[in-house]
Design a protein around this motif. Structure first.
Motif, PDB file in Angstrom:
ATOM      1  N   LEU A  32       0.830  -1.210   0.000  1.00  0.00           N
ATOM      2  CA  LEU A  32       0.000   0.000   0.000  1.00  0.00           C
ATOM      3  C   LEU A  32       0.863   1.258   0.000  1.00  0.00           C
ATOM      4  O   LEU A  32       0.593   2.217  -0.738  1.00  0.00           O
ATOM      5  CB  LEU A  32      -0.929   0.006   1.218  1.00  0.00           C
ATOM      6  CG  LEU A  32      -2.051  -1.028   1.197  1.00  0.00           C
ATOM      7  CD1 LEU A  32      -2.792  -1.034   2.519  1.00  0.00           C
ATOM      8  CD2 LEU A  32      -3.007  -0.762   0.042  1.00  0.00           C
ATOM      9  N   GLU A  33       1.904   1.248   0.821  1.00  0.00           N
ATOM     10  CA  GLU A  33       2.773   2.425   0.866  1.00  0.00           C
ATOM     11  C   GLU A  33       3.542   2.589  -0.446  1.00  0.00           C
ATOM     12  O   GLU A  33       3.767   3.716  -0.897  1.00  0.00           O
ATOM     13  CB  GLU A  33       3.739   2.337   2.053  1.00  0.00           C
ATOM     14  CG  GLU A  33       3.069   2.377   3.411  1.00  0.00           C
ATOM     15  CD  GLU A  33       2.318   3.675   3.700  1.00  0.00           C
ATOM     16  OE1 GLU A  33       2.501   4.673   2.985  1.00  0.00           O
ATOM     17  OE2 GLU A  33       1.524   3.673   4.655  1.00  0.00           O
ATOM     18  N   ALA A  34       3.938   1.479  -1.062  1.00  0.00           N
ATOM     19  CA  ALA A  34       4.619   1.559  -2.358  1.00  0.00           C
ATOM     20  C   ALA A  34       3.685   2.155  -3.408  1.00  0.00           C
ATOM     21  O   ALA A  34       4.124   2.911  -4.285  1.00  0.00           O
ATOM     22  CB  ALA A  34       5.112   0.182  -2.781  1.00  0.00           C
ATOM     23  N   ASN A  35       2.408   1.833  -3.298  1.00  0.00           N
ATOM     24  CA  ASN A  35       1.444   2.411  -4.233  1.00  0.00           C
ATOM     25  C   ASN A  35       1.211   3.890  -3.951  1.00  0.00           C
ATOM     26  O   ASN A  35       0.989   4.669  -4.880  1.00  0.00           O
ATOM     27  CB  ASN A  35       0.138   1.622  -4.206  1.00  0.00           C
ATOM     28  CG  ASN A  35       0.255   0.372  -5.050  1.00  0.00           C
ATOM     29  OD1 ASN A  35       0.259   0.445  -6.268  1.00  0.00           O
ATOM     30  ND2 ASN A  35       0.417  -0.759  -4.409  1.00  0.00           N
ATOM     31  N   GLU A  36       1.255   4.284  -2.671  1.00  0.00           N
ATOM     32  CA  GLU A  36       1.156   5.708  -2.352  1.00  0.00           C
ATOM     33  C   GLU A  36       2.333   6.471  -2.975  1.00  0.00           C
ATOM     34  O   GLU A  36       2.196   7.631  -3.365  1.00  0.00           O
ATOM     35  CB  GLU A  36       1.121   5.928  -0.837  1.00  0.00           C
ATOM     36  CG  GLU A  36      -0.204   5.517  -0.227  1.00  0.00           C
ATOM     37  CD  GLU A  36      -0.265   5.718   1.281  1.00  0.00           C
ATOM     38  OE1 GLU A  36       0.619   6.389   1.846  1.00  0.00           O
ATOM     39  OE2 GLU A  36      -1.202   5.183   1.888  1.00  0.00           O
ATOM     40  N   LEU A  37       3.469   5.805  -3.073  1.00  0.00           N
ATOM     41  CA  LEU A  37       4.638   6.413  -3.707  1.00  0.00           C
ATOM     42  C   LEU A  37       4.366   6.738  -5.177  1.00  0.00           C
ATOM     43  O   LEU A  37       4.940   7.678  -5.736  1.00  0.00           O
ATOM     44  CB  LEU A  37       5.832   5.456  -3.579  1.00  0.00           C
ATOM     45  CG  LEU A  37       7.146   5.853  -4.234  1.00  0.00           C
ATOM     46  CD1 LEU A  37       7.684   7.148  -3.626  1.00  0.00           C
ATOM     47  CD2 LEU A  37       8.162   4.724  -4.075  1.00  0.00           C
ATOM     48  N   GLU A  59       8.462  11.157   2.047  1.00  0.00           N
ATOM     49  CA  GLU A  59       7.673  10.559   3.131  1.00  0.00           C
ATOM     50  C   GLU A  59       7.182   9.165   2.767  1.00  0.00           C
ATOM     51  O   GLU A  59       7.135   8.272   3.621  1.00  0.00           O
ATOM     52  CB  GLU A  59       6.507  11.483   3.499  1.00  0.00           C
ATOM     53  CG  GLU A  59       6.991  12.758   4.176  1.00  0.00           C
ATOM     54  CD  GLU A  59       5.879  13.693   4.605  1.00  0.00           C
ATOM     55  OE1 GLU A  59       4.700  13.271   4.602  1.00  0.00           O
ATOM     56  OE2 GLU A  59       6.187  14.850   4.943  1.00  0.00           O
ATOM     57  N   GLU A  60       6.807   8.959   1.518  1.00  0.00           N
ATOM     58  CA  GLU A  60       6.348   7.620   1.120  1.00  0.00           C
ATOM     59  C   GLU A  60       7.506   6.622   1.094  1.00  0.00           C
ATOM     60  O   GLU A  60       7.323   5.453   1.460  1.00  0.00           O
ATOM     61  CB  GLU A  60       5.645   7.669  -0.238  1.00  0.00           C
ATOM     62  CG  GLU A  60       4.371   8.490  -0.256  1.00  0.00           C
ATOM     63  CD  GLU A  60       3.378   8.165   0.844  1.00  0.00           C
ATOM     64  OE1 GLU A  60       3.388   7.035   1.371  1.00  0.00           O
ATOM     65  OE2 GLU A  60       2.586   9.051   1.195  1.00  0.00           O
ATOM     66  N   LEU A  61       8.682   7.084   0.696  1.00  0.00           N
ATOM     67  CA  LEU A  61       9.866   6.211   0.782  1.00  0.00           C
ATOM     68  C   LEU A  61      10.094   5.784   2.229  1.00  0.00           C
ATOM     69  O   LEU A  61      10.382   4.615   2.514  1.00  0.00           O
ATOM     70  CB  LEU A  61      11.111   6.937   0.252  1.00  0.00           C
ATOM     71  CG  LEU A  61      11.223   7.101  -1.253  1.00  0.00           C
ATOM     72  CD1 LEU A  61      12.396   8.024  -1.597  1.00  0.00           C
ATOM     73  CD2 LEU A  61      11.388   5.758  -1.943  1.00  0.00           C
ATOM     74  N   ALA A  62       9.947   6.742   3.136  1.00  0.00           N
ATOM     75  CA  ALA A  62      10.118   6.429   4.560  1.00  0.00           C
ATOM     76  C   ALA A  62       9.063   5.434   5.024  1.00  0.00           C
ATOM     77  O   ALA A  62       9.374   4.487   5.767  1.00  0.00           O
ATOM     78  CB  ALA A  62      10.051   7.709   5.383  1.00  0.00           C
ATOM     79  N   ASP A  63       7.820   5.620   4.594  1.00  0.00           N
ATOM     80  CA  ASP A  63       6.753   4.682   4.980  1.00  0.00           C
ATOM     81  C   ASP A  63       7.072   3.262   4.512  1.00  0.00           C
ATOM     82  O   ASP A  63       6.890   2.296   5.256  1.00  0.00           O
ATOM     83  CB  ASP A  63       5.408   5.121   4.389  1.00  0.00           C
ATOM     84  CG  ASP A  63       4.793   6.285   5.152  1.00  0.00           C
ATOM     85  OD1 ASP A  63       5.194   6.542   6.307  1.00  0.00           O
ATOM     86  OD2 ASP A  63       3.900   6.933   4.565  1.00  0.00           O
ATOM     87  N   VAL A  64       7.536   3.141   3.270  1.00  0.00           N
ATOM     88  CA  VAL A  64       7.883   1.810   2.746  1.00  0.00           C
ATOM     89  C   VAL A  64       8.998   1.200   3.591  1.00  0.00           C
ATOM     90  O   VAL A  64       8.917   0.030   4.004  1.00  0.00           O
ATOM     91  CB  VAL A  64       8.315   1.897   1.260  1.00  0.00           C
ATOM     92  CG1 VAL A  64       8.893   0.567   0.786  1.00  0.00           C
ATOM     93  CG2 VAL A  64       7.136   2.316   0.383  1.00  0.00           C
TER      94      VAL A  64
END
Ligand SMILES: [Mg+2]
Length: 99
Positions: A32-37, A59-64
């Protein structure tokens, strides 16, 4: 890197998140986080997206990464070692081209 990993694990532990998130939930969260990226790149060129949405992409890189660390910890996988081993395999599979 190890300090960052420990910070992530401590953050999760303090909130009890490590107790109620299983491998399936964590794997889904990585995806999901990779898709947010991908979202900042929708309808833009790579150059436009990185110039316009640098903070969001960061921020999305950090989430992943956070979820990668969480899943690795959950499965007792040393992420740094796993990366080293995979790079060693990739080195064989994709040798540096001769010049
Ligand atoms: Mg996110």
């Amino acid at each position: 890197m190890q300090k960052t990993i420990q910070e992530i694990l401590e953050f999760r532990k303090e909130r009890g998140w490590h107790l109620n998130q299983d491998a399936r939930a964590l794997a889904i969260s990585i995806s999901l986080e990779a898709n947010e990226l991908l979202e900042p790149f929708q309808w833009k060129t790579g150059e436009e997206a990185t110039a316009t949405y640098h903070q969001a992409i960061k921020e999305e890189l950090a989430d992943v990464f956070i979820y990668l660390v969480a899943l690795a910890d959950h499965m007792d996988i040393d992420l740094q070692q796993a990366v080293s081993e995979k790079l060693a395999k990739n080195l064989i599979k994709y040798p540096v081209p001769e010049k």
